[in-house]
Design an enzyme around this catalytic site. Sequence first.
Site, PDB file in Angstrom:
ATOM      1  CG  ASP A  72      -1.834   1.187   1.317  1.00  0.00           C
ATOM      2  OD1 ASP A  72      -2.264   1.679   0.254  1.00  0.00           O
ATOM      3  OD2 ASP A  72      -2.149   1.654   2.433  1.00  0.00           O
TER       4      ASP A  72
ATOM      5  CB  CYS B 251      -3.347   0.634  -2.390  1.00  0.00           C
ATOM      6  SG  CYS B 251      -3.404   2.364  -2.891  1.00  0.00           S
ATOM      7  CG  ASN B 252      -9.774   0.703  -2.634  1.00  0.00           C
ATOM      8  OD1 ASN B 252     -10.716   0.021  -3.021  1.00  0.00           O
ATOM      9  ND2 ASN B 252      -9.343   0.667  -1.381  1.00  0.00           N
TER      10      ASN B 252
ATOM     11  CB  CYS C 101      -9.379   4.964   0.700  1.00  0.00           C
ATOM     12  SG  CYS C 101      -7.717   5.363   1.290  1.00  0.00           S
TER      13      CYS C 101
ATOM     14  CG  HIS D 191      -4.591   5.240   4.381  1.00  0.00           C
ATOM     15  ND1 HIS D 191      -4.119   4.660   3.232  1.00  0.00           N
ATOM     16  CD2 HIS D 191      -3.490   5.618   5.084  1.00  0.00           C
ATOM     17  CE1 HIS D 191      -2.794   4.685   3.229  1.00  0.00           C
ATOM     18  NE2 HIS D 191      -2.383   5.255   4.349  1.00  0.00           N
TER      19      HIS D 191
HETATM   20  N1  DGL Z   1      -4.731   3.331   0.883  1.00  0.00           N
HETATM   21  C1  DGL Z   1      -4.903   3.767  -0.450  1.00  0.00           C
HETATM   22  C2  DGL Z   1      -6.247   3.372  -1.041  1.00  0.00           C
HETATM   23  O1  DGL Z   1      -6.797   2.359  -0.654  1.00  0.00           O
HETATM   24  C3  DGL Z   1      -4.434   5.129  -0.877  1.00  0.00           C
HETATM   25  C4  DGL Z   1      -4.188   6.212   0.083  1.00  0.00           C
HETATM   26  C5  DGL Z   1      -3.302   7.284  -0.527  1.00  0.00           C
HETATM   27  O2  DGL Z   1      -2.109   7.070  -0.558  1.00  0.00           O
HETATM   28  O3  DGL Z   1      -3.846   8.301  -0.999  1.00  0.00           O
HETATM   29  O4  DGL Z   1      -6.753   4.002  -1.921  1.00  0.00           O
END
Ligand code: DGL
Length: 287
Positions: free
Chosen positions: A24, A87-88, A200, A202
Amino acid sequence: MSVQEKDEYTHSAGGHEVTVGIFDSGIGGLGVLHEAVCALPQARFLFYADRAHVPYGERSEREILSYAEEITAFLRERGCAAIVIACNTATSVAAEALREHYRGEGLPIIGMEPAVKPALEWEPEGPVLVIATPVTVREHKLQALLERLDATHRVHVHPMPELVRFAEGERFEDPAVEAYLAEELMPYVEAGIQSVVLGCTHFNYFVPQLRALFGPGVRLFDGNDGTVRHLAALLGLQAESEPDGRFRESAFDQTRITCFDSGVEITDPAELAFFSRLHARFAQTRQ
Ligand code: DGL
């Protein structure tokens, strides 16, 4: 990487059937790692957080693709038999290109996408909210998913880039998070939305605040569990579940998990203890 170093990673899969690479932009992917560690006791994991380049969600497609390519090569070189893009955002931009590149080697690349389908099924008539990074929101992948699944236009999509910054700044309980959530999401709360997709990885750190804002009836959907089931199926592994279908809780075991921060192995006990605490946090807030 030296031959000796390579041997070390490859052979330390010994005792475990397989090594899986999970990456990620940062600590969001720890939620996916948590589910994978619980589900697959027969696997060991290399977890790569690209914290030098977070947030991906505000970068160009070109940058994200080049990071994803570099990380995948890094994990592949260290003996990973499958790669999970936890990570999406990176999935939207890079999954297809990576699959194409590694097809000949038979390396499975498992991506993530917002869990729109289960949310629409759970909420058969009412509105659904998807929150994600700006890149995920504007990328073709999500648009195509909505065209396929949301014929009646029930899905609202809202970018929430600050949540990534709050998570990376380890500001999990900060009052500023509640203020930001209220400012961005109050119109959806007032519209009575009860089905929210965390697009996301996060955003899982803010499950308690999202529940408090939307109320006790809210259902939050993430792709973590589904991604790990997909990984298990591709590797032909049996996922360990409790009778209620959840994966069996498992500790952050450093003999099975090696972590990297933008290519540097994390050995600092304080940093590893921090990751271990986040792992425990996911045990409390999992959906
Ligand atoms: N965790 C990531 C996601 O699932 C991206 C977060 C980022 O770096 O902006 O999209």
